[in-house]
Design an enzyme around this catalytic site. Structure first.
Site, mmCIF file in Angstrom:
data_model
loop_
_atom_site.group_PDB
_atom_site.id
_atom_site.type_symbol
_atom_site.label_atom_id
_atom_site.label_comp_id
_atom_site.label_asym_id
_atom_site.label_seq_id
_atom_site.Cartn_x
_atom_site.Cartn_y
_atom_site.Cartn_z
ATOM 1 N N ARG A 15 0.812 -1.228 0.000
ATOM 2 C CA ARG A 15 0.000 0.000 0.000
ATOM 3 C C ARG A 15 0.843 1.275 0.000
ATOM 4 O O ARG A 15 0.327 2.362 -0.237
ATOM 5 C CB ARG A 15 -0.947 -0.010 1.206
ATOM 6 C CG ARG A 15 -2.167 -0.915 0.995
ATOM 7 C CD ARG A 15 -3.063 -0.913 2.217
ATOM 8 N NE ARG A 15 -2.567 -1.803 3.253
ATOM 9 C CZ ARG A 15 -3.092 -1.921 4.463
ATOM 10 N NH1 ARG A 15 -4.137 -1.152 4.799
ATOM 11 N NH2 ARG A 15 -2.597 -2.758 5.344
ATOM 12 N N LYS A 350 31.780 26.922 -2.028
ATOM 13 C CA LYS A 350 31.862 25.473 -2.209
ATOM 14 C C LYS A 350 33.278 24.989 -1.920
ATOM 15 O O LYS A 350 34.248 25.504 -2.486
ATOM 16 C CB LYS A 350 31.440 25.103 -3.629
ATOM 17 C CG LYS A 350 31.653 23.642 -3.995
ATOM 18 C CD LYS A 350 32.779 23.524 -4.997
ATOM 19 C CE LYS A 350 33.107 22.064 -5.267
ATOM 20 N NZ LYS A 350 34.330 21.926 -6.092
#
Length: 459
Positions: A15, A350
Site C-alpha cells: 500500500r 563550495k
C-alpha cells in the site's frame, strides 16, 4: 532474566506503492526500522534478530553490524516471520520482545515498562495494547469477565460486537522465549487471510491454562503503524511535535513549531532562536545564541555561537561563532566560515575556507579556495575553479581586496594586502602588496551615441 528481540521487517508494504521496502521509508531523518531498533535497544537485548524478506539486502544494510538477521523467503504472516528466528533463539531461557519494524513512535521507555510488567506479573505472554477512538482495522483485545486476556481477534474475523471494542493490539508482544517457540508449532492458517497469525498464540496459551497479560500504552499515538503514505505523514507529524517539544523544554525558542522541521539526530543548544519554515537535517549541530531565520535549510552542518543564518542553505559545512550568512546564500559541502566572516545575498561557497572577518557581501562564487582573514570580495566576483576537466585551487592571503566583477582563474595565488581592480580577469599570481589591473583599455567615441539615436533604423 535475559532479554531478546525480534524485529519484523520482511514485508513489502504494497500500500506504500513504492520500490522502497516499507521499513526503509524515513521519519524525521532516519528509517522507521532505525527508530524501532533504537527503542528496542532500551531493553538491552542479548540477541537482536531482524527478520528480512522483501529486498532483504537493502534492509540488511541499514542495521549491518548492529543486528543479526533471519530470512523469510515467503511472507506467510507474523507467526511465520517469528518462526524464522527459531535457529537463533529456540531453547534459550529469557523473554523475547516481538515488534513490527513499521512502528517508529513506540519509545524505549514504553518497551522497558512492558518488559517490567511482563516479568512482575509472571506472564507467559504480554501484549502491548492501546485504546483507540476509532479501532477500525486493528486486532481487538478480548477479555473475560475477570479482565484477563482471552484472545486477539483480527478485524476481518471479528463479529459486529467484537468490532465495537476499543482496546487494540499494537502488534508488539513479549513472550517467555521457550514457550514462544514451542507454541509456534501449533499455529495453523485457518483464518480469513490464510496466514500464520502470531495473535493465535494467545488462545493457545489460554487453552493450556497459562497466564496472558496486557500492558496498555498511555499515549495511543505511540502505537501508530505505517501502511500507506497517509499514515507515514501522520507519524511524521507526531515525531516532529515530539522532537520540537524536546528542544523547547531544553531552552530553544521556536517562532512557530508547527512549521519547523528538525530531524531526530539534530543537536541544538539552549538560547537558540528558530523562526518558522526552518529545516534542520542529518547530523546538524546548532550552538548557543544562534539565530535561524525564516526559510533556512541546514544539513549535516555545525553552526557556531551567535551565528545568524538568514534564509539560506547550508550543506555539510562549518560556520564558526559570530558568522552571518544570507539572505539567499548557499554553502555547499566542505565549506568553513571562520569567526566573524560574512557571506551575503546570492553568494555561493563550495569546498572553501573563508578566514576570520572575511566578507563576500553579494553576487559572488567562491569555489575550491583558501581565503585568509579580513578579505573583502566585491560584488560579482567569480573564482573560476573548473576548466571543464579538472578543478583547481585559489589561494588568497590576508587583508586582500577583490574589486567588483573580478574573475580569478585558478590555479592562482594572491599575496597578503594585494588588490585587484574592478573588472579584472586575474590569471597570474599577484604578489603581496601589489595591485593587479587586467582589463581592456577604455575607448570613448565622441558624439557617437547622439548620431546612433537619430539613425533612421531607430525611428
Amino acid at each position: 532474566m535475559t532479554n531478546y528481540a525480534i524485529i519484523l521487517a520482511a514485508g513489502k508494504g504494497t500500500r506504500m506503492k513504492s520500490n522502497l521496502p516499507k521499513v526503509l521509508h524515513k521519519v524525521s531523518g532516519i528509517t522507521m526500522l532505525e527508530h524501532v531498533f533504537r527503542s528496542v535497544s532500551a531493553i538491552s537485548p542479548a540477541k537482536n534478530i531482524t527478520v528480512i524478506g522483501h529486498k532483504a539486502e537493502s534492509v540488511r544494510e541499514v542495521l549491518q553490524g548492529k543486528s543479526e538477521f533471519a530470512l523469510q523467503t515467503e511472507q506467510l504472516g507474523t507467526g511465520h516471520a517469528v518462526m524464522m528466528a527459531q535457529e537463533e533463539l529456540a531453547g534459550l531461557d529469557g523473554q523475547t520482545l516481538v515488534i513490527a519494524g513499521d512502528t517508529p513512535l513506540i519509545t524505549g521507555e514504553s518497551l522497558q515498562n512492558l518488559v517490567d510488567f511482563h516479568v512482575n506479573h509472571k506472564n507467559v505472554a504480554t501484549i502491548l495494547t492501546a485504546t483507540a477512538e476509532d479501532p477500525f482495522g486493528y486486532g481487538r483485545i478480548i477479555r473475560n469477565q475477570n479482565g484477563e486476556v482471552v484472545k486477539i481477534i483480527e478485524q476481518k474475523d471479528a463479529s459486529e460486537f467484537e468490532q465495537q471494542i476499543k482496546e487494540i493490539n499494537t502488534g508488539t508482544y513479549i513472550f517467555d522465549n521457550k514457550r514462544l517457540f514451542d507454541a509456534l508449532k501449533d499455529l495453523n492458517t485457518n483464518n480469513a487471510q490464510g496466514e500464520y497469525y502470531l495473535t493465535d498464540l494467545i488462545s493457545i496459551f489460554r487453552q493450556n491454562g497459562e497466564k496472558v497479560g496486557a500492558f496498555t500504552l498511555h499515549e495511543f499515538e505511540e502505537s501508530l503503524g505505517v501502511n500507506d503514505r497517509a499514515a507515514l505523514a501522520i507519524v511524521e507529524d507526531v515525531m516532529r511535535r515530539r522532537i520540537n517539544k524536546k528542544h523547547m523544554l531544553n531552552g530553544v525558542s521556536f517562532q512557530n513549531p508547527k512549521a519547523t522541521y528538525i530531524d531526530v539526530d539534530v543537536e541544538i543548544a539552549p538560547d537558540v532562536i528558530i523562526e518558522a519554515n526552518v529545516t534542520l537535517k542529518g547530523q546538524t549541530k546548532i550552538s548557543s545564541g544562534a539565530v535561524l531565520t525564516n526559510g533556512s535549510y541546514i544539513v549535516d552542518s555545525l553552526i557556531g555561537e551567535n551565528a545568524v543564518i538568514t534564509n539560506s542553505m547550508i550543506e555539510s559545512s562549518k560556520v564558526e561563532r559570530n558568522v552571518t550568512v544570507g539572505p539567499y546564500a548557499h554553502l555547499r559541502p566542505d565549506s568553513t566560515l571562520k569567526k566573524g566572516a560574512h557571506v551575503g545575498n546570492f553568494v555561493e561557497v563550495k569546498a572553501s575556507r573563508l578566514g576570520e572577518n572575511s566578507k563576500a557581501g553579494h553576487l559572488t562564487y567562491i569555489g575550491n579556495a583558501e581565503v585568509g582573514s579580513d578579505v573583502n570580495f566585491g560584488a560579482g566576483t567569480i573564482l573560476a575553479n573548473y576548466d571543464g576537466q579538472n578543478k583547481y585551487t585559489t589561494v588568497i592571503g590576508n587583508n586582500v581586496f577583490i574589486g567588483s566583477n573580478s574573475t580569478l582563474i585558478a590555479p592562482v595565488e594572491l599575496g597578503d594586502n594585494a588588490l585587484t581592480a574592478a573588472g579584472s580577469v586575474i590569471a597570474e599570481d599577484v604578489p603581496a602588496d601589489a595591485v593587479a589591473i587586467a582589463r581592456s583599455h577604455q575607448v570613448n567615441k565622441e558624439g557617437y551615441a547622439r548620431k546612433k539615436a537619430h539613425h533612421p533604423s531607430q525611428q
